[in-house]
Design a protein around this motif. Structure first.
Motif, mmCIF file in Angstrom:
data_model
loop_
_atom_site.group_PDB
_atom_site.id
_atom_site.type_symbol
_atom_site.label_atom_id
_atom_site.label_comp_id
_atom_site.label_asym_id
_atom_site.label_seq_id
_atom_site.Cartn_x
_atom_site.Cartn_y
_atom_site.Cartn_z
ATOM 1 N N VAL A 156 -1.066 2.321 -6.407
ATOM 2 C CA VAL A 156 -1.587 1.699 -7.629
ATOM 3 C C VAL A 156 -2.937 1.036 -7.372
ATOM 4 C CG1 VAL A 156 -1.192 -0.153 -9.318
ATOM 5 C CG2 VAL A 156 0.661 1.418 -8.727
ATOM 6 N N THR A 157 -3.027 0.228 -6.322
ATOM 7 C CA THR A 157 -4.276 -0.493 -6.084
ATOM 8 C C THR A 157 -5.406 0.447 -5.666
ATOM 9 O OG1 THR A 157 -3.601 -1.080 -3.823
ATOM 10 C CG2 THR A 157 -3.136 -2.681 -5.553
ATOM 11 N N ALA A 158 -5.101 1.415 -4.798
ATOM 12 C CA ALA A 158 -6.150 2.341 -4.356
ATOM 13 C C ALA A 158 -6.633 3.214 -5.512
ATOM 14 C CB ALA A 158 -5.647 3.210 -3.206
ATOM 15 N N HIS A 159 -5.704 3.716 -6.294
ATOM 16 C CA HIS A 159 -6.084 4.641 -7.370
ATOM 17 C C HIS A 159 -6.800 3.928 -8.520
ATOM 18 C CE1 HIS A 159 -5.982 8.246 -9.768
ATOM 19 N NE2 HIS A 159 -5.360 7.608 -10.750
ATOM 20 N N TYR A 160 -6.236 2.849 -9.015
ATOM 21 C CA TYR A 160 -6.801 2.202 -10.198
ATOM 22 C C TYR A 160 -7.947 1.241 -9.884
ATOM 23 C CZ TYR A 160 -3.154 4.248 -12.979
ATOM 24 O OH TYR A 160 -2.343 5.144 -13.608
ATOM 25 N N PHE A 161 -7.880 0.537 -8.762
ATOM 26 C CA PHE A 161 -8.873 -0.504 -8.495
ATOM 27 C C PHE A 161 -9.982 -0.050 -7.564
ATOM 28 C CE2 PHE A 161 -4.763 -2.951 -9.044
ATOM 29 C CZ PHE A 161 -4.894 -2.997 -10.417
ATOM 30 N N GLU A 162 -9.710 1.029 -6.782
ATOM 31 C CA GLU A 162 -10.726 1.515 -5.855
ATOM 32 C C GLU A 162 -11.174 2.933 -6.168
ATOM 33 O OE1 GLU A 162 -9.186 0.868 -1.902
ATOM 34 O OE2 GLU A 162 -8.414 -1.096 -2.488
ATOM 35 N N GLY A 163 -10.517 3.575 -7.141
ATOM 36 C CA GLY A 163 -10.907 4.920 -7.547
ATOM 37 C C GLY A 163 -10.551 6.015 -6.564
ATOM 38 N N SER B 237 1.981 11.765 -6.598
ATOM 39 C CA SER B 237 2.096 11.755 -8.053
ATOM 40 C C SER B 237 3.476 11.251 -8.488
ATOM 41 C CB SER B 237 1.848 13.162 -8.612
ATOM 42 O OG SER B 237 1.982 13.167 -10.010
ATOM 43 N N GLN B 238 4.518 11.686 -7.804
ATOM 44 C CA GLN B 238 5.872 11.221 -8.113
ATOM 45 C C GLN B 238 6.010 9.717 -7.876
ATOM 46 O OE1 GLN B 238 8.144 13.687 -5.461
ATOM 47 N NE2 GLN B 238 8.308 15.371 -6.920
ATOM 48 N N MET B 239 5.487 9.238 -6.754
ATOM 49 C CA MET B 239 5.566 7.814 -6.442
ATOM 50 C C MET B 239 4.751 6.999 -7.449
ATOM 51 S SD MET B 239 5.662 7.549 -2.269
ATOM 52 C CE MET B 239 4.249 8.571 -1.933
ATOM 53 N N HIS B 240 3.606 7.541 -7.870
ATOM 54 C CA HIS B 240 2.779 6.885 -8.877
ATOM 55 C C HIS B 240 3.544 6.752 -10.190
ATOM 56 C CE1 HIS B 240 0.060 7.301 -12.368
ATOM 57 N NE2 HIS B 240 -0.563 6.305 -11.780
ATOM 58 N N THR B 241 4.195 7.833 -10.601
ATOM 59 C CA THR B 241 4.973 7.807 -11.844
ATOM 60 C C THR B 241 6.061 6.745 -11.770
ATOM 61 O OG1 THR B 241 4.524 10.126 -12.306
ATOM 62 C CG2 THR B 241 6.468 9.170 -13.368
ATOM 63 N N ARG B 242 6.766 6.684 -10.655
ATOM 64 C CA ARG B 242 7.821 5.692 -10.485
ATOM 65 C C ARG B 242 7.239 4.270 -10.507
ATOM 66 N NH1 ARG B 242 10.478 3.173 -5.891
ATOM 67 N NH2 ARG B 242 12.544 2.496 -6.553
ATOM 68 N N ALA B 243 6.118 4.074 -9.830
ATOM 69 C CA ALA B 243 5.490 2.754 -9.797
ATOM 70 C C ALA B 243 5.066 2.326 -11.204
ATOM 71 C CB ALA B 243 4.274 2.763 -8.864
#
Length: 76
Positions: A18-25, A43-49
């Motif tokens: 979450v932090t790497a993808h949304y806050f750091e791109g 992608s699966q872990m992202h969906t669950r998060a």
């Protein structure tokens, strides 16, 4: 802040995604290399998060726009 607390309740890998993808791109492909798993697994872990964050925040409209400008510092 509720979002910060909700992210803090995620497991370590989910927090990283979450932090790497949304806050750091950072892309899922790059995250997959760091975690040593497939891009599909990230992608699966992202969906669950995101499901866990939505549940914790009571917000079905949690989006990248809602996270813009938000900063998160892990205290782990």
């Amino acid at each position: 802040d509720a979002l910060r607390a909700a992210i803090g309740q995620l497991d370590e890998r989910e927090q990283l995604i979450v932090t790497a993808h949304y806050f750091e791109g950072v892309t899922f492909d790059a995250i997959s290399k760091v975690l040593g798993v497939s891009k599909q697994r990230v992608s699966q872990m992202h969906t669950r998060a995101m499901q866990r964050l939505r549940h914790a925040l009571g917000d079905n409209d949690l989006s990248s726009e809602a996270m813009q400008g938000f900063t998160f510092e892990s205290h782990a």
